[in-house]
Design an enzyme around this catalytic site. Structure first.
Site, PDB file in Angstrom:
ATOM      1  N   CYS A   1     -13.125   3.478 -12.148  1.00  0.00           N
ATOM      2  CA  CYS A   1     -13.210   4.648 -11.262  1.00  0.00           C
ATOM      3  C   CYS A   1     -13.275   4.402  -9.894  1.00  0.00           C
ATOM      4  O   CYS A   1     -12.383   4.194  -9.430  1.00  0.00           O
ATOM      5  CB  CYS A   1     -14.521   5.335 -11.829  1.00  0.00           C
ATOM      6  SG  CYS A   1     -14.477   7.117 -11.648  1.00  0.00           S
TER       7      CYS A   1
ATOM      8  N   HIS B   1     -14.704   5.119 -17.563  1.00  0.00           N
ATOM      9  CA  HIS B   1     -15.659   4.247 -17.335  1.00  0.00           C
ATOM     10  C   HIS B   1     -15.892   3.563 -18.865  1.00  0.00           C
ATOM     11  O   HIS B   1     -16.477   3.817 -19.729  1.00  0.00           O
ATOM     12  CB  HIS B   1     -16.912   4.891 -17.235  1.00  0.00           C
ATOM     13  CG  HIS B   1     -17.126   5.468 -15.882  1.00  0.00           C
ATOM     14  ND1 HIS B   1     -17.738   4.743 -14.805  1.00  0.00           N
ATOM     15  CD2 HIS B   1     -16.645   6.583 -15.233  1.00  0.00           C
ATOM     16  CE1 HIS B   1     -17.748   5.550 -13.697  1.00  0.00           C
ATOM     17  NE2 HIS B   1     -17.088   6.424 -13.957  1.00  0.00           N
TER      18      HIS B   1
ATOM     19  N   GLU C   1     -17.611   1.023 -19.705  1.00  0.00           N
ATOM     20  CA  GLU C   1     -18.951   0.381 -19.675  1.00  0.00           C
ATOM     21  C   GLU C   1     -19.840   1.539 -20.139  1.00  0.00           C
ATOM     22  O   GLU C   1     -20.933   1.113 -20.872  1.00  0.00           O
ATOM     23  CB  GLU C   1     -19.569   0.024 -18.642  1.00  0.00           C
ATOM     24  CG  GLU C   1     -19.773   0.918 -17.478  1.00  0.00           C
ATOM     25  CD  GLU C   1     -18.842   1.739 -16.603  1.00  0.00           C
ATOM     26  OE1 GLU C   1     -19.151   2.345 -15.783  1.00  0.00           O
ATOM     27  OE2 GLU C   1     -17.627   1.375 -16.863  1.00  0.00           O
TER      28      GLU C   1
END
Length: 196
Positions: free
Chosen positions: A79, A170, A172
């Site tokens: 990002c 994202h 994660e």
């Protein structure tokens, strides 16, 4: 075991640490410039790119990050991290780290309320990865030496150029650690080449 740093100035730092550890590597939260010398690869987490840039400047990280990139050690930007790695940003005169031959547009998928999840096919990772897009940028243009790993519609959302990996989304923020594991493998390969 490879040691992967997560730039700890802003963003989903804890989530990246968890994902790195789940991928079988040692994670280090990088808050001091000298820590860059101790790691084999670096993750630039998402967050707000202008805030991230202010913090990078405040703590004098920009030149050390550019030096880290020039050393050939792998870097992964998610990002806002993708924005930091891009050589060209639409609407901006200068790049940040500028390690990747890509042109990126910020907030290209809309504002916070336009955030969404999408199933992605990612080359080298899998067919069914859920990408979490939050005020996400996307890649508008790439040089010939940049490999496009994933698209969403007609927009490039994951790219690789040698030791550099960037994603609009994202990884994660899910429990699927395959994209992080892909980066861990990149770091292992780069470290092996240095040893030979």
């Amino acid at each position: 075991m490879v040691k992967i740093g997560v730039l700890g100035l802003q963003g989903a730092v804890r989530e990246h640490v968890k994902s790195v550890e789940a991928s079988g590597a040692e994670a280090v939260v990088v808050k001091r410039i000298e820590q860059l010398e101790e790691i084999d690869g670096l993750i630039l987490p998402g967050g707000e790119s202008t805030t991230m840039r202010r913090l990078i400047d405040k703590y004098a990280f920009m030149e050390p990050l550019r030096t880290f990139a020039k050393s050939g050690k792998p870097m992964f930007g998610t990002c806002a991290g993708m924005i930091l790695l891009a050589k060209t940003l639409i609407g901006y005169d200068e790049a940040h780290i500028g390690a990747m031959d890509i042109t990126v547009e910020r907030n290209a998928f809309g504002r916070q309320k336009d955030s969404f999840e999408a199933a992605l096919s990612i080359k080298g990772v899998g067919e069914d990865f859920v990408g979490v897009f939050i005020r996400a940028p996307y890649v508008v243009n790439v040089a010939d030496n940049v490999e496009v790993l994933s698209t969403h519609g007609d927009r490039m959302v994951a790219v690789r150029q040698g030791p550099f990996l960037a994603a609009s989304f994202h990884p994660e923020l899910t429990d699927d650690h395959r994209v992080t594991a892909y980066f861990v493998e990149m770091v292992k390969e780069a470290k092996m080449k240095k040893v030979v």
